[in-house]
Design an enzyme around this catalytic site. Structure first.
Site, PDB file in Angstrom:
ATOM      1  N   ASP A  27       0.808  -1.357  -0.061  1.00 48.61           N
ATOM      2  CA  ASP A  27      -0.072   0.064  -0.065  1.00 48.61           C
ATOM      3  C   ASP A  27       1.001   1.140  -0.017  1.00 48.61           C
ATOM      4  O   ASP A  27       2.139   1.363   0.522  1.00 48.61           O
ATOM      5  CB  ASP A  27      -0.936  -0.058   1.002  1.00 48.61           C
ATOM      6  N   HIS A  67       2.712   3.077  -8.954  1.00 51.03           N
ATOM      7  CA  HIS A  67       2.721   1.550  -9.092  1.00 51.03           C
ATOM      8  C   HIS A  67       4.027   1.119  -9.930  1.00 51.03           C
ATOM      9  O   HIS A  67       4.675  -0.009  -9.613  1.00 51.03           O
ATOM     10  CB  HIS A  67       1.468   1.243 -10.003  1.00 51.03           C
ATOM     11  N   LEU A  73      10.675 -21.096  -3.288  1.00 52.29           N
ATOM     12  CA  LEU A  73       9.515 -20.238  -2.952  1.00 52.29           C
ATOM     13  C   LEU A  73       8.384 -20.596  -3.871  1.00 52.29           C
ATOM     14  O   LEU A  73       8.434 -20.411  -5.244  1.00 52.29           O
ATOM     15  CB  LEU A  73      10.091 -18.814  -2.904  1.00 52.29           C
TER      16      LEU A  73
HETATM   17  C1  FPP Z   1      -1.724   0.397  -3.335  1.00 55.02           C
HETATM   18  O1  FPP Z   1      -1.191   1.514  -3.356  1.00 55.02           O
HETATM   19  C2  FPP Z   1      -1.250  -0.540  -4.636  1.00 55.02           C
HETATM   20  C3  FPP Z   1      -1.923  -1.258  -5.250  1.00 55.02           C
HETATM   21  C4  FPP Z   1      -3.587  -1.199  -5.485  1.00 55.02           C
HETATM   22  C5  FPP Z   1      -1.549  -2.025  -6.466  1.00 55.02           C
HETATM   23  C6  FPP Z   1      -0.114  -2.888  -6.046  1.00 55.02           C
HETATM   24  C7  FPP Z   1       0.424  -2.975  -7.115  1.00 55.02           C
HETATM   25  C8  FPP Z   1       1.776  -2.581  -7.601  1.00 55.02           C
HETATM   26  C9  FPP Z   1       2.889  -2.769  -6.432  1.00 55.02           C
HETATM   27  C10 FPP Z   1       2.364  -2.558  -8.953  1.00 55.02           C
HETATM   28  C11 FPP Z   1       1.914  -3.640  -9.743  1.00 55.02           C
HETATM   29  C12 FPP Z   1       2.843  -4.790  -9.536  1.00 55.02           C
HETATM   30  C13 FPP Z   1       2.555  -6.137 -10.042  1.00 55.02           C
HETATM   31  C14 FPP Z   1       3.435  -7.167  -9.998  1.00 55.02           C
HETATM   32  C15 FPP Z   1       1.523  -6.061 -10.973  1.00 55.02           C
HETATM   33  P1  FPP Z   1      -2.474   2.691  -3.591  1.00 55.02           P
HETATM   34  O2  FPP Z   1      -2.693   3.024  -4.735  1.00 55.02           O
HETATM   35  O3  FPP Z   1      -3.870   2.253  -2.756  1.00 55.02           O
HETATM   36  O4  FPP Z   1      -1.708   3.870  -2.555  1.00 55.02           O
HETATM   37  P2  FPP Z   1      -2.224   5.224  -1.823  1.00 55.02           P
HETATM   38  O5  FPP Z   1      -3.209   4.274  -0.907  1.00 55.02           O
HETATM   39  O6  FPP Z   1      -1.326   5.854  -1.422  1.00 55.02           O
HETATM   40  O7  FPP Z   1      -3.298   5.778  -2.852  1.00 55.02           O
END
Ligand code: FPP
Length: 268
Positions: free
Chosen positions: A35, A52, A146
Site C-alpha cells: 500500500d 505503481h 519459494l
Molecule cells: C496500493 O497503493 C497498491 C495497489 C493497489 C497495487 C499494487 C501494485 C503494485 C505494487 C504494482 C503492480 C505490481 C505487479 C506485479 C502487478 P495505492 O494506489 O492504494 O496507494 P495509496 O493508498 O497511497 O493511494
C-alpha cells in the site's frame, strides 16, 4: 534473541541481518498488503501510476529476498476485487505493469527455483493477462523453492464465496456430506490450498487494516504494520519485519510458560 533488537539497526549489512536470523525463527509464509503507491507518487508530484511503476522494484526485491531467506511462500496483494472501481486508465496501467513484470521476471523466477501461482478470480481478467499468467505458471511449475503467490482480482470474501459454491455443488452432486467439512477441508478448497497459512502479514503505508486479504488464512498470523510506502519498501524492511516476527511469542490460543503443558487455555 536479544540480538534481534539491534537486527535492523542502521549500519548492519543485509548479510549480517540474514546471518543473525535463526532459521527456526523464520516465518514459513509471509503475506504483504502493498500500500502507498499513490501517496508515494503524490509526494513527488507524479501521476499515481508512477507510484505503481516504482512499486514494481519493491515487488522484485521482495521476491528475491524471500527466495534468499528460503521462505516457503510469499503472497503479495496486487489487485483486489474492489480495485476495478479505480479509474480505467489506472486499472489498465496496473494490468500492463503486471504483463511487463511477468515478461521481464520469468527468467529470474525460473532461475531462482520460484514457483509462480496467481490467486483470485483469474477468469475475469483480460484473456491476454490470463495467457501471460498461465505461461508463467507453466514455466515455473517444476520449481521447488519459494511459492510466489500474487493475488489478482482477489478478495478473501470472494474466495470464501467460491469455496461455499464449490461445497454446495459437490453436495448436490452427492460427493460431499456435512460431516466431511472441517477446517482442513475448507483450507484445501481455497485458492491457497497446499501452502501453509501466513505466519506474518505485513502492511505498508501506515494503514491498520486487513482489507479483505486472506481472511481465513490469517487467523493466527502475526501482524506487522510499517509506515514505509510500498515503493520505498526494501529488503531491509522485509528483514526488519521478519526480525519483529521472530521476537513474537506465538500461542495459538494456548499459553507458553515454563513447565506448563500448553493445552486448553482460551486466548489469542
Ligand atoms: C496500493 O497503493 C497498491 C495497489 C493497489 C497495487 C499494487 C501494485 C503494485 C505494487 C504494482 C503492480 C505490481 C505487479 C506485479 C502487478 P495505492 O494506489 O492504494 O496507494 P495509496 O493508498 O497511497 O493511494
Amino acid at each position: 534473541m536479544k540480538d534481534l533488537d539491534r537486527l535492523a539497526a542502521p549500519g548492519t549489512s543485509e548479510r549480517e541481518l540474514l546471518d543473525r536470523l535463526a532459521p527456526e525463527s523464520l516465518p514459513r509464509h509471509v503475506a504483504v498488503i502493498m500500500d502507498g503507491n499513490g501517496r508515494w507518487a503524490r509526494q513527488r508530484g507524479l501521476p499515481r501510476v508512477e507510484g505503481h511503476r516504482a512499486g514494481i522494484r519493491a515487488v522484485r526485491e521482495s521476491v528475491e529476498a524471500a527466495a534468499r531467506l528460503e521462505l516457503e511462500a510469499l503472497t503479495l496483494y496486487a489487485f483486489s476485487t474492489e480495485n476495478w472501481k479505480r479509474p480505467r486508465w489506472e486499472v489498465r496501467t496496473l494490468m500492463a505493469l503486471l504483463k511487463e513484470y511477468l515478461a521481464k521476471e520469468l527468467r529470474t523466477m525460473v532461475d531462482n527455483n520460484v514457483r509462480f501461482r496467481p490467486i483470485g478470480r483469474l477468469s475475469e481478467l483480460e484473456p491476454e493477462i490470463q495467457a501471460s499468467l498461465a505461461r508463467a505458471v507453466e514455466a515455473t511449475a517444476g520449481n521447488t523453492g519459494l511459492v510466489f503467490q500474487i493475488a489478482l482480482n482477489y478478495s478473501g470474501r470472494a474466495e470464501l464465496v467460491d469455496m461455499v459454491r464449490a461445497a454446495v455443488a459437490a453436495a448436490q452432486g452427492g460427493t460431499l456430506t456435512a460431516p466431511t467439512v472441517d477446517e482442513e477441508w475448507v483450507g484445501s478448497h481455497l485458492a491457497t490450498a497446499g501452502v501453509p497459512d501466513p505466519d506474518l502479514l505485513i502492511r505498508t503505508s501506515g494503514e491498520l487494516r486487513v482489507s479483505n486479504f486472506l481472511l481465513w488464512q490469517i487467523a493466527y498470523a502475526e501482524l506487522h504494520f510499517t509506515p514505509v510506502l510500498w515503493p520505498d519498501f526494501t529488503t531491509r524492511d522485509l528483514l526488519a519485519a521478519v526480525a519483529d516476527y521472530a521476537r513474537r511469542e506465538r500461542r495459538y490460543g494456548g499459553v507458553v510458560e515454563p513447565g506448563h503443558d500448553n493445552g486448553e487455555e482460551a486466548g489469542d
